[in-house]
Design a protein around this motif. Structure first.
Motif, PDB file in Angstrom:
ATOM      1  N   LEU A 161     -37.488   5.649 -48.066  1.00 13.70           N
ATOM      2  CA  LEU A 161     -37.098   4.675 -49.079  1.00 13.70           C
ATOM      3  C   LEU A 161     -36.512   5.265 -50.214  1.00 13.70           C
ATOM      4  O   LEU A 161     -36.411   4.183 -51.548  1.00 13.70           O
ATOM      5  CB  LEU A 161     -38.547   3.730 -48.849  1.00 13.70           C
ATOM      6  CG  LEU A 161     -39.156   3.456 -49.529  1.00 13.70           C
ATOM      7  CD1 LEU A 161     -37.533   1.256 -50.669  1.00 13.70           C
ATOM      8  CD2 LEU A 161     -39.898   2.637 -50.000  1.00 13.70           C
ATOM      9  N   ALA A 162     -37.512   6.420 -50.308  1.00 17.58           N
ATOM     10  CA  ALA A 162     -38.043   7.640 -51.472  1.00 17.58           C
ATOM     11  C   ALA A 162     -35.799   7.238 -52.194  1.00 17.58           C
ATOM     12  O   ALA A 162     -35.674   6.591 -53.024  1.00 17.58           O
ATOM     13  CB  ALA A 162     -38.468   8.372 -51.767  1.00 17.58           C
ATOM     14  N   ASP A 163     -35.255   7.702 -51.636  1.00 13.64           N
ATOM     15  CA  ASP A 163     -33.674   8.379 -51.452  1.00 13.64           C
ATOM     16  C   ASP A 163     -33.064   6.873 -51.782  1.00 13.64           C
ATOM     17  O   ASP A 163     -32.408   6.693 -52.617  1.00 13.64           O
ATOM     18  CB  ASP A 163     -32.907   8.832 -49.891  1.00 13.64           C
ATOM     19  CG  ASP A 163     -33.411  10.137 -49.948  1.00 13.64           C
ATOM     20  OD1 ASP A 163     -34.433  10.879 -50.814  1.00 13.64           O
ATOM     21  OD2 ASP A 163     -32.979  10.355 -48.914  1.00 13.64           O
ATOM     22  N   TYR A 164     -33.534   5.877 -51.086  1.00 13.71           N
ATOM     23  CA  TYR A 164     -32.992   4.100 -51.434  1.00 13.71           C
ATOM     24  C   TYR A 164     -33.354   3.968 -52.757  1.00 13.71           C
ATOM     25  O   TYR A 164     -32.102   3.686 -54.144  1.00 13.71           O
ATOM     26  CB  TYR A 164     -33.119   3.204 -50.716  1.00 13.71           C
ATOM     27  CG  TYR A 164     -32.571   2.182 -51.142  1.00 13.71           C
ATOM     28  CD1 TYR A 164     -31.292   1.530 -51.327  1.00 13.71           C
ATOM     29  CD2 TYR A 164     -33.818   1.047 -52.124  1.00 13.71           C
ATOM     30  CE1 TYR A 164     -31.237   0.472 -51.782  1.00 13.71           C
ATOM     31  CE2 TYR A 164     -33.413  -0.265 -52.371  1.00 13.71           C
ATOM     32  CZ  TYR A 164     -32.159  -0.730 -52.139  1.00 13.71           C
ATOM     33  OH  TYR A 164     -31.494  -2.306 -52.635  1.00 13.71           O
ATOM     34  N   LEU A 165     -34.336   4.188 -53.470  1.00 14.73           N
ATOM     35  CA  LEU A 165     -34.836   3.677 -54.816  1.00 14.73           C
ATOM     36  C   LEU A 165     -34.161   4.688 -56.241  1.00 14.73           C
ATOM     37  O   LEU A 165     -33.636   4.012 -57.127  1.00 14.73           O
ATOM     38  CB  LEU A 165     -36.325   3.653 -54.979  1.00 14.73           C
ATOM     39  CG  LEU A 165     -37.380   3.003 -53.895  1.00 14.73           C
ATOM     40  CD1 LEU A 165     -38.964   3.247 -53.964  1.00 14.73           C
ATOM     41  CD2 LEU A 165     -36.592   1.925 -54.555  1.00 14.73           C
ATOM     42  N   VAL A 166     -33.884   6.181 -55.792  1.00 14.80           N
ATOM     43  CA  VAL A 166     -32.716   6.929 -56.338  1.00 14.80           C
ATOM     44  C   VAL A 166     -31.783   6.556 -56.627  1.00 14.80           C
ATOM     45  O   VAL A 166     -31.254   6.549 -58.032  1.00 14.80           O
ATOM     46  CB  VAL A 166     -32.736   8.982 -55.892  1.00 14.80           C
ATOM     47  CG1 VAL A 166     -32.373   9.390 -56.861  1.00 14.80           C
ATOM     48  CG2 VAL A 166     -34.250   8.889 -56.298  1.00 14.80           C
TER      49      VAL A 166
END
Length: 135
Positions: free
Chosen positions: A126-131
Motif C-alpha cells: 500500500l505504501a508503494d502504491y501511494l508513492v
C-alpha cells in the motif's frame, strides 16, 4: 478512495492486518484508523522521527527504540528491524509493520495467527502504491 477506505479494505480487508492507521508523515495527525487502535501523540511523533532517521541510516530515536522498545497504542513492542522508510516490531507472536509513503505513515498490526511476512508485504504494498500515485 478515502484514507479510511485504504485502512478498511487494503489493510484490514487483506486478512493479514487486524488493526491499522494512516497518519501524516510528520506524525502530528491521524488521517484514518480502525476503531480502538488509538496511538498517543508522543507515540506517533516517535514513529515519525524513527522513519525520518531511517533514510539517514540511524539516529538517537532509532537507537533508543532498539534498546528500550517502541510503544504503540500503549503496548511495548521489541523492534526487530528498521530499514529505509520501514519498521517492524513484535510482541511475542503479534507485531506491527510500519511503512512510509511521500506524505503518510502506514501502521498495520497483525494478530498471532497472521504471518509477519504477509502483514509486512501488505503494508509495504500500500505504501508503494501511494508513492506511485503521488502520496
Amino acid at each position: 478512495m478515502s484514507w479510511q477506505a485504504y485502512v478498511d479494505s487494503s489493510l484490514v480487508g487483506s486478512g493479514h492486518i487486524d488493526k491499522a492507521c494512516i497518519v501524516s508523515i510528520a506524525g502530528d495527525s491521524v488521517w484514518a484508523t480502525t476503531s480502538g487502535f488509538d496511538l498517543k501523540p508522543a507515540e506517533l511523533k516517535t514513529i515519525a522521527t524513527i522513519i525520518e532517521e531511517s533514510s539517514k541510516g540511524s539516529g538517537p530515536a532509532s537507537d533508543k527504540a532498539f534498546a528500550e522498545g517502541l510503544f504503540i497504542a500503549g503496548e511495548r513492542y521489541v523492534v526487530a528491524r528498521i530499514d529505509e522508510g520501514s519498521l517492524y516490531a513484535r510482541q511475542g507472536k503479534i507485531g506491527v509493520c510500519i511503512a512510509k509513503s511521500k506524505q503518510a505513515i502506514l501502521i498495520g498490526h497483525h494478530p498471532e495467527h497472521a504471518q509477519a511476512g504477509n502483514a509486512t508485504q501488505t503494508v509495504q504494498a500500500l505504501a508503494d502504491y501511494l508513492v506511485g500515485v503521488g502520496y
